[in-house]
Design a protein around this motif. Structure first.
Motif, PDB file in Angstrom:
ATOM      1  N   ALA A   5      53.377  77.168  35.859  1.00  0.00           N
ATOM      2  CA  ALA A   5      51.734  76.929  35.763  1.00  0.00           C
ATOM      3  C   ALA A   5      51.137  76.594  34.758  1.00  0.00           C
ATOM      4  O   ALA A   5      49.833  75.832  34.186  1.00  0.00           O
ATOM      5  CB  ALA A   5      51.022  78.460  36.028  1.00  0.00           C
ATOM      6  N   ASP A   6      51.510  77.394  33.515  1.00  0.00           N
ATOM      7  CA  ASP A   6      51.076  76.640  31.679  1.00  0.00           C
ATOM      8  C   ASP A   6      51.666  75.070  31.600  1.00  0.00           C
ATOM      9  O   ASP A   6      51.027  74.572  31.238  1.00  0.00           O
ATOM     10  CB  ASP A   6      52.148  77.656  30.681  1.00  0.00           C
ATOM     11  CG  ASP A   6      51.184  79.188  30.781  1.00  0.00           C
ATOM     12  OD1 ASP A   6      50.313  79.599  31.727  1.00  0.00           O
ATOM     13  OD2 ASP A   6      52.138  80.340  30.218  1.00  0.00           O
ATOM     14  N   VAL A  10      47.749  74.683  35.792  1.00  0.00           N
ATOM     15  CA  VAL A  10      47.316  75.936  36.885  1.00  0.00           C
ATOM     16  C   VAL A  10      46.826  76.580  36.743  1.00  0.00           C
ATOM     17  O   VAL A  10      48.140  77.650  36.352  1.00  0.00           O
ATOM     18  CB  VAL A  10      48.008  74.630  38.076  1.00  0.00           C
ATOM     19  CG1 VAL A  10      47.598  73.092  37.948  1.00  0.00           C
ATOM     20  CG2 VAL A  10      48.953  75.020  38.116  1.00  0.00           C
ATOM     21  N   PRO A  11      46.872  77.472  37.775  1.00  0.00           N
ATOM     22  CA  PRO A  11      47.139  78.674  38.013  1.00  0.00           C
ATOM     23  C   PRO A  11      47.857  79.242  37.953  1.00  0.00           C
ATOM     24  O   PRO A  11      48.338  78.115  39.403  1.00  0.00           O
ATOM     25  CB  PRO A  11      45.203  79.555  38.085  1.00  0.00           C
ATOM     26  CG  PRO A  11      44.918  78.212  38.919  1.00  0.00           C
ATOM     27  CD  PRO A  11      45.142  76.955  38.193  1.00  0.00           C
ATOM     28  N   ILE A  12      48.204  80.243  38.445  1.00  0.00           N
ATOM     29  CA  ILE A  12      49.577  80.972  39.285  1.00  0.00           C
ATOM     30  C   ILE A  12      49.684  80.527  40.608  1.00  0.00           C
ATOM     31  O   ILE A  12      50.267  79.929  41.526  1.00  0.00           O
ATOM     32  CB  ILE A  12      50.633  82.496  38.979  1.00  0.00           C
ATOM     33  CG1 ILE A  12      51.539  81.504  39.216  1.00  0.00           C
ATOM     34  CG2 ILE A  12      49.651  82.859  39.344  1.00  0.00           C
ATOM     35  CD1 ILE A  12      52.419  82.700  38.079  1.00  0.00           C
ATOM     36  N   SER A  13      48.198  81.051  40.816  1.00  0.00           N
ATOM     37  CA  SER A  13      47.663  80.394  42.617  1.00  0.00           C
ATOM     38  C   SER A  13      48.418  79.644  43.236  1.00  0.00           C
ATOM     39  O   SER A  13      48.600  79.184  45.058  1.00  0.00           O
ATOM     40  CB  SER A  13      46.444  81.211  42.593  1.00  0.00           C
ATOM     41  OG  SER A  13      45.020  80.358  41.988  1.00  0.00           O
ATOM     42  N   PHE A  14      48.120  78.117  42.229  1.00  0.00           N
ATOM     43  CA  PHE A  14      48.137  77.615  42.573  1.00  0.00           C
ATOM     44  C   PHE A  14      49.539  77.287  43.718  1.00  0.00           C
ATOM     45  O   PHE A  14      49.527  75.746  44.138  1.00  0.00           O
ATOM     46  CB  PHE A  14      48.006  75.936  41.267  1.00  0.00           C
ATOM     47  CG  PHE A  14      48.489  74.888  41.515  1.00  0.00           C
ATOM     48  CD1 PHE A  14      47.438  73.825  42.338  1.00  0.00           C
ATOM     49  CD2 PHE A  14      49.588  74.092  41.909  1.00  0.00           C
ATOM     50  CE1 PHE A  14      47.754  72.505  42.688  1.00  0.00           C
ATOM     51  CE2 PHE A  14      50.327  72.768  41.711  1.00  0.00           C
ATOM     52  CZ  PHE A  14      48.608  71.695  42.494  1.00  0.00           C
ATOM     53  N   PHE A  15      50.399  77.081  42.914  1.00  0.00           N
ATOM     54  CA  PHE A  15      51.508  77.236  43.480  1.00  0.00           C
ATOM     55  C   PHE A  15      51.069  78.323  45.042  1.00  0.00           C
ATOM     56  O   PHE A  15      53.049  78.141  45.886  1.00  0.00           O
ATOM     57  CB  PHE A  15      52.859  77.997  42.954  1.00  0.00           C
ATOM     58  CG  PHE A  15      52.674  77.084  41.774  1.00  0.00           C
ATOM     59  CD1 PHE A  15      53.460  75.887  41.691  1.00  0.00           C
ATOM     60  CD2 PHE A  15      52.713  77.779  40.453  1.00  0.00           C
ATOM     61  CE1 PHE A  15      53.627  75.268  40.427  1.00  0.00           C
ATOM     62  CE2 PHE A  15      52.573  77.100  39.440  1.00  0.00           C
ATOM     63  CZ  PHE A  15      53.151  76.566  38.882  1.00  0.00           C
ATOM     64  N   ASP A  28      67.095  81.147  49.204  1.00  0.00           N
ATOM     65  CA  ASP A  28      67.246  80.315  49.083  1.00  0.00           C
ATOM     66  C   ASP A  28      66.679  78.857  48.801  1.00  0.00           C
ATOM     67  O   ASP A  28      67.051  78.052  48.056  1.00  0.00           O
ATOM     68  CB  ASP A  28      67.907  79.233  50.306  1.00  0.00           C
ATOM     69  CG  ASP A  28      67.238  79.610  51.402  1.00  0.00           C
ATOM     70  OD1 ASP A  28      68.097  78.341  52.066  1.00  0.00           O
ATOM     71  OD2 ASP A  28      66.340  79.390  51.690  1.00  0.00           O
ATOM     72  N   LYS A  29      65.111  78.988  48.507  1.00  0.00           N
ATOM     73  CA  LYS A  29      64.301  77.870  48.311  1.00  0.00           C
ATOM     74  C   LYS A  29      63.239  78.870  47.739  1.00  0.00           C
ATOM     75  O   LYS A  29      62.609  78.508  48.337  1.00  0.00           O
ATOM     76  CB  LYS A  29      63.962  76.777  49.403  1.00  0.00           C
ATOM     77  CG  LYS A  29      63.312  75.143  48.804  1.00  0.00           C
ATOM     78  CD  LYS A  29      63.836  74.462  48.835  1.00  0.00           C
ATOM     79  CE  LYS A  29      63.213  73.336  48.972  1.00  0.00           C
ATOM     80  NZ  LYS A  29      64.161  72.399  48.221  1.00  0.00           N
ATOM     81  N   LEU A  30      62.547  78.559  46.594  1.00  0.00           N
ATOM     82  CA  LEU A  30      61.576  79.733  46.007  1.00  0.00           C
ATOM     83  C   LEU A  30      60.627  78.238  45.454  1.00  0.00           C
ATOM     84  O   LEU A  30      61.308  76.988  45.226  1.00  0.00           O
ATOM     85  CB  LEU A  30      62.142  80.175  44.646  1.00  0.00           C
ATOM     86  CG  LEU A  30      62.855  81.830  45.492  1.00  0.00           C
ATOM     87  CD1 LEU A  30      63.153  82.746  43.316  1.00  0.00           C
ATOM     88  CD2 LEU A  30      62.139  82.571  45.967  1.00  0.00           C
ATOM     89  N   PRO A  31      59.568  78.306  44.917  1.00  0.00           N
ATOM     90  CA  PRO A  31      58.253  77.447  44.995  1.00  0.00           C
ATOM     91  C   PRO A  31      59.640  76.930  43.669  1.00  0.00           C
ATOM     92  O   PRO A  31      58.120  75.742  43.016  1.00  0.00           O
ATOM     93  CB  PRO A  31      57.298  78.424  44.974  1.00  0.00           C
ATOM     94  CG  PRO A  31      57.270  79.458  45.869  1.00  0.00           C
ATOM     95  CD  PRO A  31      58.711  79.691  45.746  1.00  0.00           C
TER      96      PRO A  31
END
Length: 75
Positions: A5-6, A10-15, A28-31
């Motif tokens: 995010a840094d 973008v803010p972490i909420s973006f993800f 098995d598939k994290l953001p």
């Protein structure tokens, strides 16, 4: 995740935009894995560099919507 995010400014909420409340990523598939894959391509880097230069938040959201529509995803 915070480092990404840094890096992207973008803010972490973006993800997590568009995810239902309480939704979790599959084990098995994290953001962050998806982000790493995206940023490992020349297209991903170019899109990211251009995207973070767009100051108009509404325009950024519209572009995300356009990409989702092109990928056949619901908003």
């Amino acid at each position: 995740m915070q480092q990404f995010a840094d890096l992207l400014h973008v803010p972490i909420s973006f993800f997590f935009e568009g995810q239902p409340e309480g939704a979790t990523a599959s084990a098995d598939k994290l953001p962050s894995d998806e982000l790493s894959l995206f940023l490992s391509t020349s297209e991903g880097l170019a899109l990211n560099r251009g995207f973070i230069q767009i100051k108009d938040e509404q325009l950024r959201r519209k572009l995300v919507g356009l990409v989702k529509a092109a990928a056949g995803q619901d908003s």
